[in-house]
Structures are given as structure tokens and as C-alpha cells.
Design an enzyme around this catalytic site. Sequence first.
Site, PDB file in Angstrom:
ATOM      1  N   ARG A 128       0.833  -1.218   0.000  1.00  0.00           N
ATOM      2  CA  ARG A 128       0.000   0.000   0.000  1.00  0.00           C
ATOM      3  C   ARG A 128       0.864   1.263   0.000  1.00  0.00           C
ATOM      4  O   ARG A 128       0.611   2.208  -0.742  1.00  0.00           O
ATOM      5  CB  ARG A 128      -0.946  -0.005   1.199  1.00  0.00           C
ATOM      6  CG  ARG A 128      -1.979  -1.124   1.137  1.00  0.00           C
ATOM      7  CD  ARG A 128      -2.759  -1.245   2.439  1.00  0.00           C
ATOM      8  NE  ARG A 128      -3.704  -0.169   2.624  1.00  0.00           N
ATOM      9  CZ  ARG A 128      -3.642   0.731   3.603  1.00  0.00           C
ATOM     10  NH1 ARG A 128      -2.677   0.671   4.490  1.00  0.00           N
ATOM     11  NH2 ARG A 128      -4.540   1.674   3.702  1.00  0.00           N
ATOM     12  N   ILE A 129       1.897   1.277   0.847  1.00  0.00           N
ATOM     13  CA  ILE A 129       2.715   2.503   0.951  1.00  0.00           C
ATOM     14  C   ILE A 129       3.583   2.677  -0.299  1.00  0.00           C
ATOM     15  O   ILE A 129       3.608   3.751  -0.912  1.00  0.00           O
ATOM     16  CB  ILE A 129       3.574   2.492   2.239  1.00  0.00           C
ATOM     17  CG1 ILE A 129       2.652   2.537   3.476  1.00  0.00           C
ATOM     18  CG2 ILE A 129       4.545   3.673   2.253  1.00  0.00           C
ATOM     19  CD1 ILE A 129       3.346   2.385   4.814  1.00  0.00           C
ATOM     20  N   ALA A 131      10.878   2.381   6.423  1.00  0.00           N
ATOM     21  CA  ALA A 131      10.214   1.094   6.690  1.00  0.00           C
ATOM     22  C   ALA A 131      10.706   0.483   8.003  1.00  0.00           C
ATOM     23  O   ALA A 131      10.056   0.656   9.042  1.00  0.00           O
ATOM     24  CB  ALA A 131      10.428   0.163   5.511  1.00  0.00           C
ATOM     25  N   ARG A 132      11.825  -0.214   7.979  1.00  0.00           N
ATOM     26  CA  ARG A 132      12.384  -0.802   9.191  1.00  0.00           C
ATOM     27  C   ARG A 132      13.908  -0.743   9.139  1.00  0.00           C
ATOM     28  O   ARG A 132      14.517  -1.009   8.086  1.00  0.00           O
ATOM     29  CB  ARG A 132      11.943  -2.273   9.339  1.00  0.00           C
ATOM     30  CG  ARG A 132      10.537  -2.452   9.844  1.00  0.00           C
ATOM     31  CD  ARG A 132      10.368  -1.973  11.296  1.00  0.00           C
ATOM     32  NE  ARG A 132       9.028  -2.141  11.808  1.00  0.00           N
ATOM     33  CZ  ARG A 132       8.046  -1.229  11.770  1.00  0.00           C
ATOM     34  NH1 ARG A 132       8.272  -0.059  11.200  1.00  0.00           N
ATOM     35  NH2 ARG A 132       6.868  -1.472  12.306  1.00  0.00           N
ATOM     36  N   ASP A 168      14.345   7.344   8.477  1.00  0.00           N
ATOM     37  CA  ASP A 168      13.369   7.572   9.541  1.00  0.00           C
ATOM     38  C   ASP A 168      13.429   6.430  10.544  1.00  0.00           C
ATOM     39  O   ASP A 168      12.846   6.514  11.618  1.00  0.00           O
ATOM     40  CB  ASP A 168      11.966   7.678   8.934  1.00  0.00           C
ATOM     41  CG  ASP A 168      10.933   8.065   9.986  1.00  0.00           C
ATOM     42  OD1 ASP A 168      11.184   9.039  10.725  1.00  0.00           O
ATOM     43  OD2 ASP A 168       9.884   7.391  10.084  1.00  0.00           O
ATOM     44  N   GLU A 180      16.729   0.916  17.170  1.00  0.00           N
ATOM     45  CA  GLU A 180      16.122   2.190  17.590  1.00  0.00           C
ATOM     46  C   GLU A 180      15.232   2.026  18.830  1.00  0.00           C
ATOM     47  O   GLU A 180      14.959   3.009  19.522  1.00  0.00           O
ATOM     48  CB  GLU A 180      15.289   2.787  16.445  1.00  0.00           C
ATOM     49  CG  GLU A 180      14.054   1.957  16.121  1.00  0.00           C
ATOM     50  CD  GLU A 180      13.218   2.523  14.993  1.00  0.00           C
ATOM     51  OE1 GLU A 180      13.805   2.910  13.966  1.00  0.00           O
ATOM     52  OE2 GLU A 180      11.988   2.575  15.132  1.00  0.00           O
ATOM     53  N   HIS A 208      11.625   7.996  13.559  1.00  0.00           N
ATOM     54  CA  HIS A 208      10.476   7.145  13.227  1.00  0.00           C
ATOM     55  C   HIS A 208       9.161   7.923  13.341  1.00  0.00           C
ATOM     56  O   HIS A 208       8.242   7.512  14.059  1.00  0.00           O
ATOM     57  CB  HIS A 208      10.465   5.898  14.128  1.00  0.00           C
ATOM     58  CG  HIS A 208       9.773   4.727  13.486  1.00  0.00           C
ATOM     59  ND1 HIS A 208      10.114   3.420  13.735  1.00  0.00           N
ATOM     60  CD2 HIS A 208       8.740   4.672  12.600  1.00  0.00           C
ATOM     61  CE1 HIS A 208       9.320   2.606  13.057  1.00  0.00           C
ATOM     62  NE2 HIS A 208       8.476   3.351  12.350  1.00  0.00           N
TER      63      HIS A 208
END
Length: 329
Positions: free
Chosen positions: A153-154, A231-232, A256, A261, A293
Site C-alpha cells: 500500500r505505501i 520502513a524498518r 526515519d 532504535e 520514526h
Amino acid sequence: MKICFYALREYDELQFCRQMRDKYGIDFTYTTAYPDEKNYALAAGCDGMSCTPCDMSRKVLEAFRNVGVKYILLRSVGYDHVDLEAARELGLKVDTVIYPPTGVADYAIMLMLASVRRFAHILKRAELQDYSLRNKLGRDFSVCTVGVMGTGRIGTTVIQHLSGFGCRILAYDVRENETARKFARYVDRDTLFRESDIITLHMNANDDNYHIISRDAIGKMKQGAYIINTARGKLVDSEALIAGIESGKLGGAALDVVEFENGLYYYDLMGEVMVNPKLAILRSFPNVILSPHTAFYTAEDVSDMVEGNFRSCYEFGTGKKLHGVEFQR
Ligand code: COI
């Protein structure tokens, strides 16, 4: 029914919890703390516990099962922090949320523009009255090739929105979709690495894509390529990224999310010693943009995250699927 919210933010999420309690007839309690042995008992008497990404390993899941929790409700799309096998063995139901992809997608595009125009560097220097042009030369975004890794979706929304900028768009995913194909050309991973000026990541983290941006991958990239990660952190090998930036092979990065983290992001650690050395190195580079994030952080997404937990609890508890709009858009 009742949900115990962990790490609940009183300044934005609490108001939505109150609204959803009235809408779904599901009660809630909360703590602003992340789950730990001191506060597992707070969830006793609750059907579900809700959390943002944090340690959800077997021992934590067991602790919640032992106080009577049946549902693990994630205030996130991602679920890589949850031991799903343990949850299944313990008889716990787990659900994620859905929120509009536009918030994260547009944030990623903002990071792309900021990277190629050296925007963070320009702003920092201007704050110190350095209005010179030296080292501030950017690239015209519209002539860049953007490689989108992950067309869920993103990623697909990124592709749709990018099409308005005139960029050439490449896409990579194990599953292709029609909407993405309208605006992007699907290619294999190496072609995307070889031909992209900007590579943006939009995949859930799993065992197969751990460090998909590796030393080897960076070696295949175009000279001066930029890496964008909303994302990650696990998708990028930070050590390889640092080496790629130090050698000048990469033009920069906008992250991000970073490895390790958890325990840093979302805490106010001002004045404390930084305990993530790779993050400290990345922070020292003028061509690296770091944000904690926050790509998801819009009023719309926060509201949908909280509502999603109430919906899942309702559906698990009643066995009834809620139909209709997933979010008010
Ligand atoms: C997700 O929804 O998976 C996110 O990354 C945002 C979350 C940390 C609140």
C-alpha cells in the site's frame, strides 16, 4: 471487554481512546510506560493489551498470557517485533492496524527531495548565517530515477505520487500490482540497484530481507545514489551504509528508522550519552538526514491506529467482522 494500552501518549492518543471507548463500548486502561515485569499485572482483567513496537518476545507474551490477556493489539502496521510462533503456541491472537498509506508515502517523498536538494544541510548552515553556495549543489529531482522496493500500500502510493514529479520510476517486489505497473517499470533487484539515483524502502521486515541493503548491494548501486528508509531499520546494514557514505559511493541517506532504535526513539534523551554508536556516526554526516520514526505521525494515522485496536478487540471478542470503511477517507 477491556484493553490495556501500554506506552500510551496522553497528549495525542488518549483522546482517541476515549472516543473509541464510547463508539465500540469497549473499556480501556493505560500506562505511559512500555511493558515490563513491573507493569504486566496492569493488564489483568483485560481481554487485550496494546503496544507500539517494543520487545514482544516469547517471555513477554507468556507474561501477558499469564495475567489473562487473549489479544495482542499492535498500534503499528509492522509486526516484526512480535514472536508470532510463540503467540500461536500460547493461544494469543495478534492483530495489526491499517492506516492511510499517504502519510508515510509523502514523508518518504519529502525525504527524497530533502536529500537530493541537500535541504537539511542548507537549513543548518543558514541558521549559522552561512548563506554561501559551496557544498550545497543539488540534483533536479524530476530527472532522477527512483527505485521503489516494496509495492504494498505505501510503496504503491509513493509510486502514484511520484508520477507527478516526472521521475522515472522502477519497482521491485516479489508480488507485482496493476496500479504500480501503471506508473513504474518492475525490474529485478540488481537492475533497480544499478539504475536508481534514489532507492526507497517500503517492505515489512522479515528473515528474507534482513540487510537487503548490504555491502554487496551498495557495491552494485550507481555512484552518488541515495538511500531512503521509512520502513524498518533491519533492512539496511548500518555498517555497510556508513562505509558507502564514507567512501563517497553513496550521495547520502535519509533514515526515519535505524537498527536498534527501540529504547531510543520516542524517549526524550536530551543530555544523555548516545548508546547507539552507528547512529552517532550517521548523525555526524552532513549528507545523512535522521528522523526518529515519525513518518507515520499524523493526526489521521494516530486516530486510525487507536481505532484499529478497538476494532480488532471487538472482532476477536464477538467473532463478528466489521464491514464498511477501514478509515474515514
Ligand atoms: C508501523 O505502523 O509499522 C510504524 O512503523 C509506525 C509505528 C512505529 C507507530
